[in-house]
Design a protein around this motif. Sequence first.
Motif, mmCIF file in Angstrom:
data_model
loop_
_atom_site.group_PDB
_atom_site.id
_atom_site.type_symbol
_atom_site.label_atom_id
_atom_site.label_comp_id
_atom_site.label_asym_id
_atom_site.label_seq_id
_atom_site.Cartn_x
_atom_site.Cartn_y
_atom_site.Cartn_z
ATOM 1 N N TRP A 179 0.788 -1.186 0.089
ATOM 2 C CA TRP A 179 -0.084 0.063 -0.093
ATOM 3 C C TRP A 179 0.776 1.174 0.031
ATOM 4 C CZ3 TRP A 179 -4.772 -0.108 -1.671
ATOM 5 C CH2 TRP A 179 -5.344 -1.620 -1.238
ATOM 6 N N LEU A 180 0.655 2.210 -0.996
ATOM 7 C CA LEU A 180 1.261 3.554 -1.080
ATOM 8 C C LEU A 180 0.255 4.533 -0.595
ATOM 9 C CD1 LEU A 180 3.246 1.642 -2.537
ATOM 10 C CD2 LEU A 180 3.564 3.421 -4.131
ATOM 11 N N TYR A 181 0.758 5.433 -0.077
ATOM 12 C CA TYR A 181 -0.129 6.693 0.558
ATOM 13 C C TYR A 181 0.261 8.009 0.170
ATOM 14 C CZ TYR A 181 -1.870 3.022 3.806
ATOM 15 O OH TYR A 181 -2.180 1.945 4.434
ATOM 16 N N GLY A 182 -0.843 8.849 -0.025
ATOM 17 C CA GLY A 182 -0.583 10.085 -0.682
ATOM 18 C C GLY A 182 -1.748 11.170 -0.312
ATOM 19 N N VAL A 183 -1.670 12.064 -1.059
ATOM 20 C CA VAL A 183 -2.686 13.094 -1.008
ATOM 21 C C VAL A 183 -2.994 13.933 -2.359
ATOM 22 C CG1 VAL A 183 -3.339 15.360 0.058
ATOM 23 C CG2 VAL A 183 -2.072 14.073 1.184
ATOM 24 N N VAL A 222 8.819 12.598 -5.290
ATOM 25 C CA VAL A 222 9.695 12.961 -4.363
ATOM 26 C C VAL A 222 11.238 12.143 -4.555
ATOM 27 C CG1 VAL A 222 7.682 13.268 -2.537
ATOM 28 C CG2 VAL A 222 9.364 11.246 -2.372
ATOM 29 N N GLY A 223 12.149 13.046 -3.860
ATOM 30 C CA GLY A 223 13.656 12.376 -4.089
ATOM 31 C C GLY A 223 13.770 12.100 -2.590
ATOM 32 N N GLY A 224 14.577 10.999 -2.410
ATOM 33 C CA GLY A 224 15.002 10.152 -1.213
ATOM 34 C C GLY A 224 16.227 10.813 -0.589
ATOM 35 N N PRO A 225 16.586 10.441 0.602
ATOM 36 C CA PRO A 225 15.274 9.934 1.506
ATOM 37 C C PRO A 225 14.188 11.273 1.909
ATOM 38 C CG PRO A 225 17.193 10.154 2.874
ATOM 39 C CD PRO A 225 17.551 10.512 1.376
ATOM 40 N N GLN A 226 12.956 10.962 1.384
ATOM 41 C CA GLN A 226 12.225 12.263 1.490
ATOM 42 C C GLN A 226 10.689 11.538 1.574
ATOM 43 O OE1 GLN A 226 11.168 15.120 2.703
ATOM 44 N NE2 GLN A 226 12.788 15.962 1.625
ATOM 45 N N TYR A 227 9.652 12.429 1.888
ATOM 46 C CA TYR A 227 8.345 11.951 1.658
ATOM 47 C C TYR A 227 7.622 13.072 1.387
ATOM 48 C CZ TYR A 227 6.928 13.785 6.380
ATOM 49 O OH TYR A 227 6.251 14.678 7.380
ATOM 50 N N ARG A 228 6.416 12.813 1.290
ATOM 51 C CA ARG A 228 5.418 13.668 0.541
ATOM 52 C C ARG A 228 5.180 15.113 0.803
ATOM 53 N NH1 ARG A 228 2.106 10.091 3.391
ATOM 54 N NH2 ARG A 228 0.408 10.972 4.814
ATOM 55 N N PHE A 234 2.560 11.645 -3.437
ATOM 56 C CA PHE A 234 2.820 10.187 -2.597
ATOM 57 C C PHE A 234 4.030 9.962 -2.024
ATOM 58 C CE2 PHE A 234 4.451 9.186 -6.791
ATOM 59 C CZ PHE A 234 4.730 8.164 -6.741
ATOM 60 N N ASP A 235 3.937 8.772 -1.367
ATOM 61 C CA ASP A 235 5.381 8.396 -0.649
ATOM 62 C C ASP A 235 5.528 7.084 -1.348
ATOM 63 O OD1 ASP A 235 5.265 10.308 1.246
ATOM 64 O OD2 ASP A 235 4.249 9.036 2.668
ATOM 65 N N TYR A 236 6.743 6.905 -1.793
ATOM 66 C CA TYR A 236 6.705 5.402 -2.788
ATOM 67 C C TYR A 236 7.224 4.438 -1.825
ATOM 68 C CZ TYR A 236 11.682 7.140 -3.154
ATOM 69 O OH TYR A 236 13.083 7.668 -2.802
ATOM 70 N N GLY A 289 8.182 7.324 4.013
ATOM 71 C CA GLY A 289 7.057 7.816 4.616
ATOM 72 C C GLY A 289 6.154 6.842 5.257
ATOM 73 N N ASP A 290 4.854 6.998 4.842
ATOM 74 C CA ASP A 290 3.640 5.878 5.595
ATOM 75 C C ASP A 290 3.666 4.693 4.371
ATOM 76 O OD1 ASP A 290 2.885 7.777 7.514
ATOM 77 O OD2 ASP A 290 1.854 8.872 6.204
ATOM 78 N N SER A 291 4.323 4.723 3.487
ATOM 79 C CA SER A 291 4.191 3.672 2.331
ATOM 80 C C SER A 291 4.958 2.418 2.845
ATOM 81 C CB SER A 291 4.548 4.113 1.025
ATOM 82 O OG SER A 291 3.592 4.985 0.482
ATOM 83 N N GLU A 292 4.158 1.283 2.444
ATOM 84 C CA GLU A 292 4.720 -0.003 2.833
ATOM 85 C C GLU A 292 5.880 -0.489 1.846
ATOM 86 O OE1 GLU A 292 0.432 -1.976 4.343
ATOM 87 O OE2 GLU A 292 1.576 -2.603 2.414
#
Length: 282
Positions: free
Chosen positions: A14-18, A34-40, A64-66, A70-73
């Motif tokens: 599951w990936l999470y975003g807005v 987004v660039g890493g390590p980074q989140y949405r 979104f978080d890949y 962030g919150d993504s699995e």
Amino acid sequence: MDEKPIRFACAGHWLYGVLHVPSSVAARGVLVVVGGPQYRIGSHRQFVLLARALAAASIPVLRFDYRGMGDSEGEPRSFEHIAEDIRAAVDTFFDLLPSLREVVLWGLCDGASAALSYASADARISGLILLNPWVRTEQTVAQAYLRHYYLERLRDPSFWRKLAKGEFRTGKALRSLFGMLRAARGRSPAPTSPALMRATPLPERMLAGLQRFRGRVLLILSGDDITASEFKDAATRSRAWKRVLGDPRVTRRDLPGANHTFARRDWRDQVSAWMTQWLGAW
């Protein structure tokens, strides 16, 4: 505008975003890679503020978080291994907004590099907004530091005052300088990994991606950022880079004094204005 939290599947995770939905939705949307390590959310809420500025101009945005961020699995991964994540996000964007006809990928640093690598493989991608693209190799970063850091230090009166007072660690500085010179000339120890030895250098892969992609490109470069300096140096030394960046479909904007993430409000506002104008011009 409306801001909707969403989740979608990618390779069993599951990936999470807005999703930012303006009251009047344009047929062209923007997907923030987004660039890493980074989140949405981004540094100093950069991606949130960017998405809201674009949505205020009737441009829908998905950030979104890949996987692994962030919150993504899923397990963390580098920007070179998120093509599946980008495709899943584009699919979801179209599913959630049936009026959407095309998507522009927005990326900063290695997010820009990931977007550039992906774009030509998906006909739904009509444009790219690339901020300070990451083209780093050991050689490019050494060359950039020599040109943009060491030369500036030699022009700085405080450097010479410290040297005269014996406050400067000459031995350490010389070792660093000689190391940079070796790396800049490509004389660093050869990589031992077979995968690294076979890999095409990143600047060449980024160039190939830009040559394959036939859509529109907005390139934004900071004036006070080593990543942007590396990109400028790589592009300046190559006829192929000069040719592709000189194509009418590529628009370049330089922001003097700006840092890597455009942290000041006036820098951020200028970037938003450039993007909104560019997105509305075609």
